[in-house]
Design a protein around this motif. Sequence first.
Motif, PDB file in Angstrom:
ATOM      1  N   ASP A  81       0.804  -1.222   0.000  1.00 55.15           N
ATOM      2  CA  ASP A  81       0.000   0.000   0.000  1.00 55.15           C
ATOM      3  C   ASP A  81       0.839   1.276   0.000  1.00 55.15           C
ATOM      4  O   ASP A  81       0.292   2.378  -0.071  1.00 55.15           O
ATOM      5  CB  ASP A  81      -0.960   0.016   1.198  1.00 55.15           C
ATOM      6  N   PRO A 132       0.841   3.106  -3.884  1.00 58.10           N
ATOM      7  CA  PRO A 132      -0.474   3.668  -4.251  1.00 58.10           C
ATOM      8  C   PRO A 132      -0.910   4.818  -3.335  1.00 58.10           C
ATOM      9  O   PRO A 132      -1.483   5.798  -3.802  1.00 58.10           O
ATOM     10  CB  PRO A 132      -1.417   2.468  -4.104  1.00 58.10           C
ATOM     11  N   THR A 133      -0.617   4.692  -2.042  1.00 62.02           N
ATOM     12  CA  THR A 133      -1.004   5.771  -1.127  1.00 62.02           C
ATOM     13  C   THR A 133      -0.198   7.030  -1.418  1.00 62.02           C
ATOM     14  O   THR A 133      -0.727   8.153  -1.352  1.00 62.02           O
ATOM     15  CB  THR A 133      -0.804   5.339   0.335  1.00 62.02           C
ATOM     16  N   VAL A 150       0.859   7.977  -4.313  1.00 62.23           N
ATOM     17  CA  VAL A 150       0.248   8.579  -5.500  1.00 62.23           C
ATOM     18  C   VAL A 150      -1.027   9.334  -5.118  1.00 62.23           C
ATOM     19  O   VAL A 150      -1.268  10.470  -5.571  1.00 62.23           O
ATOM     20  CB  VAL A 150      -0.066   7.487  -6.554  1.00 62.23           C
ATOM     21  N   THR A 151      -1.827   8.746  -4.245  1.00 60.77           N
ATOM     22  CA  THR A 151      -3.069   9.397  -3.803  1.00 60.77           C
ATOM     23  C   THR A 151      -2.787  10.708  -3.092  1.00 60.77           C
ATOM     24  O   THR A 151      -3.436  11.725  -3.335  1.00 60.77           O
ATOM     25  CB  THR A 151      -3.855   8.453  -2.867  1.00 60.77           C
TER      26      THR A 151
END
Length: 878
Positions: free
Chosen positions: A714, A717-718, A720-721
């Motif tokens: 995770d 992706p986190t 990028v968020t």
Amino acid sequence: MPTPLNQTVAASALLMKSLPLGLLRTFVQSNADQGITPELLAELRVLSRVPGLLVACNYGGTLCSAEGVSTETLPLDSAAVALRALAALPNTHTAVISGRSLRDLAAVSRLPAEVHLVGSHGVEFDMGYAYNQSLATDALLQEVVTALTEAVAFEKGIRIMRKPVGVGVHTRPATPEVRERVIYRAQQIAMEFGLFFIVDGTVLDLTVEEPAKGRALEQLRASLGVSAALYAGDAESDEKALATLRGPDLGLHVGPGNTTAAHTIPDPEAFARVLALLFEMRRAWLFGEDAVGLERHSMIGNGSSTALLTPDAKICWMSHPLPDSGSLFAHILGGDPAGHFSIEPVKTSPVLAQRYVDNTMIVETRWADVTVTDYLEPAPEGITSLVRVLSGTGTARVVFAPRPDYANAPFSMEIRDGEVHVVGTSDPIILSAPGVTFRVTSDGRHATAMADVPLYGGPVVLNLRCGDTEPPPADPYGEPHRRAAVGQVAREWVKTLQLPSMKPSLVRRSALVLKSLVHEPTGAVLAAPTTSLPEGIGGTRNWDYRYCWLRDGSMTVNALVSLGSTREADGFLSWLGRILENAPGPEWLHPLYSVTGAPLSTEAIVESLPGYAGSRPVRIGNAADHQVQLDVFGPIAELIHDLAERRGFMPDEHWFLMEQMAHAVIARWHEPDHGIWEARRAPRHHVYTKVMCWVTLDRAVRAAALHGREAHADWAPTAVTIREQVLHEGWDNSAASYTVAYDSPDLDAAVLHIGLSGLLDVQDQRFLDTVTAVERDLRVGPTVFRYRYDDGLPGLEGGFHICTTWLIEAYLAVGRLDDALELFNQLVALFGPTGLLPEEYDPSTETHLGNHPQAYSHLGFIRCAQLLDHYLARADVE
């Protein structure tokens, strides 16, 4: 004709700033015959520096020469002006306690409302008092008036006056023979009617209330909350007020006659001069004219203890045994009463120079015939060992005035076997000085040891040891060998550093400062060695920085890593690991801790200290400990990443810490927080915090790839968020810039990290616009302010040196090399004479501000010097 003093004050709309400092010298030189002795001047100086001051006095015979009811009894112009000027100063009050009725006192004195008036020998505090007397009291006093009229009114020069609580008989114009008869008869009448009788100058008072100038003075002290008082009077009734004085209080008797006062001055003119002197001294202290510029202080340190010196070799700040323990010397926050350890030549001469010895933390201060060399030598944990070496051809005066626990702990001193022992403290404190004969004085609460030390026979060594009852092991080679050993350790460490060619001497000094802020027994790092040095002179933004912020500590040791020293980073990460062992989870880390790893106690205020240049309050502890600051994980992750990159490997314990930081971000990045600047207002979604959350995950992913570790699924992706949210939510169209928080148009210099961190390409127009906005709105000359918005705190502050270094870095990142060089050189010009920087700078007053020396300021400077080296080398190649 108005006096020069009156003309000077009247010329200014601001009384507190109207008297020239030269008056002090003028008064001393021209008025020695007026009772203004060196001893009185010394006591006035102490009194001028108390946190809260009350100046009170009698009226007739003290503020004016004549007695009676005519206009002759107006106070001297200079005395009235000085009283009013004193009352205009912060935490300073003035009062007149007179035998006159309050109505008569107010009408005749014409003193302004700022001066408290008390009539009827201390009984009458308000005008309504006169109307609250019973009919029986009124009838009694009328009988007394009749009796006095029949008995003495026919005498020449006698006048009888009714008062709210008594009857006054004025005798000033009468001959001595008449006055003697009138006193005898009036006293008899007082006894017949059961009244109190007092001779107050040339006025005889018969009162139903006991004269209470002492009680009145005590009542004023309590209601005004003052810590010391001056009382001056000329009459018998004033002795009751003088009898209440204690501690740093000062009593003056004006005119002839017996008194219990410590000092006697000849007349009201002399008292007016005393008031003017006191005003000048207190104003100078409160507004900084007597405060040494923060940047001019030098720091000594040994890896566990630190101390600050003024340019004239006065130890003005030192705590023991821990950085956040109570102070032993706090002169920088309260002047002489707060404690100091001073050395100066007996033969007055200016300081010729103060410098650090070579590449060490040893400080040398030199006069024409005296030299003082100061250092803190290594000592076992819990022991502080300060060494002061006196050399030269003259005679040095030593004043050892410790004031433990912010001058709140009582103690005494004893001379034992040639050593000065501080008695009554929780830890032993011993000053050894072979061959020096000290004399000890005491004010009843605190003791001071003094000595005049001739130096023509060779150097004299003073060794102050705190926390140790045993003397250090004898060194057969003497103190020079000990000093050489201390210097050698520092010089050998400096040799290991990889210094840039840009300002290498200042970078070297900055590195030594940062290393001295590392608490070697634990590995923690101080943000600064001091507390409550103001972010605005006279303001309330005075914070305690003697703790380890996770953010500041990470950035400090990372700056040393960039210079090639990694031991400090290992110690800091070990310290952090021990804290995590006792934390419920990494996401619940506090923003800061004591060097021992303990959470902080409640923030408190030391009421007894006036603060640097009168900047109150003096705070102990820091309420930021209870804030949520989610950005702290980013600098820790960056440190772990950079340390591993320099070494080429990452040990398991450091990877574990990296995982913990990433876990904390995954758990809480979406929450609002209080941000890097610890604003005391509701949490917000701060852009800098979100950027640092992204940095945490970005560096964790990079480190995993570089060192063969497995990144959690995770993390990427986190990251990028978070990045997408920051780029969208953090931009404000009205400001044309990234701003302090989502849905806010306010600028913040910390948002420069949106590009400096790598989250946004530095050539992206949005970053270019952000740099322009920060430059336009937050830069003022050589400094950059954090922000301009309301942070929930009163008062103003200066520009932050670390923000200046961020803008220099941003200039370089976007290709503005000339602008970076210009601002860098302006920052260099702000360094103190021995190469130290406090936290802030006010360009409008050219005043250095904040705790000193500040880790942020020095680590930011090191980064800029390194980057300029890189960019200039690249420019030469191109």
